[in-house]
Design a protein around this motif. Sequence first.
Motif, PDB file in Angstrom:
ATOM      1  N   ILE A   1      41.575  47.695  35.125  1.00 47.58           N
ATOM      2  CA  ILE A   1      41.179  46.298  34.910  1.00 47.58           C
ATOM      3  C   ILE A   1      40.441  46.158  33.588  1.00 47.58           C
TER       4      ILE A   1
ATOM      5  N   ALA B   1      41.860  44.141  30.337  1.00 47.71           N
ATOM      6  CA  ALA B   1      41.115  43.018  29.773  1.00 47.71           C
ATOM      7  C   ALA B   1      40.771  43.242  28.312  1.00 47.71           C
TER       8      ALA B   1
ATOM      9  N   ASP C   1      49.107  34.888  34.250  1.00 48.72           N
ATOM     10  CA  ASP C   1      47.898  35.655  33.968  1.00 48.72           C
ATOM     11  C   ASP C   1      46.912  35.527  35.127  1.00 48.72           C
ATOM     12  N   LYS C   2      46.838  34.365  35.704  1.00 52.48           N
ATOM     13  CA  LYS C   2      45.910  34.136  36.832  1.00 52.48           C
ATOM     14  C   LYS C   2      46.339  34.941  38.061  1.00 52.48           C
TER      15      LYS C   2
ATOM     16  N   HIS D   1      45.069  38.379  37.689  1.00 53.15           N
ATOM     17  CA  HIS D   1      43.637  38.445  38.020  1.00 53.15           C
ATOM     18  C   HIS D   1      43.445  38.511  39.531  1.00 53.15           C
TER      19      HIS D   1
ATOM     20  N   ALA E   1      33.607  40.972  37.012  1.00 56.05           N
ATOM     21  CA  ALA E   1      34.553  39.984  36.472  1.00 56.05           C
ATOM     22  C   ALA E   1      33.895  39.142  35.380  1.00 56.05           C
TER      23      ALA E   1
ATOM     24  N   GLU F   1      34.783  38.905  31.258  1.00 60.56           N
ATOM     25  CA  GLU F   1      34.968  37.658  30.505  1.00 60.56           C
ATOM     26  C   GLU F   1      33.992  37.584  29.338  1.00 60.56           C
TER      27      GLU F   1
ATOM     28  N   ASP G   1      39.994  32.294  34.378  1.00 58.97           N
ATOM     29  CA  ASP G   1      40.191  33.713  34.708  1.00 58.97           C
ATOM     30  C   ASP G   1      39.125  34.189  35.695  1.00 58.97           C
TER      31      ASP G   1
ATOM     32  N   SER H   1      39.778  35.623  39.406  1.00 61.61           N
ATOM     33  CA  SER H   1      39.232  36.906  39.867  1.00 61.61           C
ATOM     34  C   SER H   1      38.456  36.717  41.164  1.00 61.61           C
TER      35      SER H   1
END
Length: 142
Positions: A36, A40, A58-59, A62, A91, A95, A110, A114
């Motif tokens: 992960i 990222a 993309d979501k 996640h 998460a 970000e 995002d 998550s």
Amino acid sequence: MRQLWKISLFLHPYNRQPAYIRRIMLAAFWIEAAAILWGASFGDAFQAGVTQAFELSDKALHVLAFFTIALTSLWLWRPVWRIFSALFVFAAAIEALQTLLPNHEASVADLIASTAGLLVSWIFLLVVSIWGRCRKRFEVGT
């Protein structure tokens, strides 16, 4: 049907398993966390390939990533609120890290995706646990 019951016992977070299975699950947790974090930070091409190959957004990636790491974490540790708090901070840290990287941007969407993965994993284990208890209750009478 009996095999499915054994799977639900295996997935139950409070179940005691042999030490080697615990070590495997711990290794799986660290591999998931590293994947992960790598995805990222540096996995733009990989993410693009996966989203295109499996037709996932993309979501959805996640949600899937945090679903799997939450399942592994819930199997290994307790209480649930600490695990979810730690994974939510993870998460959010990802970000925040993306704001520092070139060609990356942080996204509240995002973070929400998550968090949705965390919630879906909790609901999944809750359903498996309730199903297991109901099944056990009905098997005792037979």
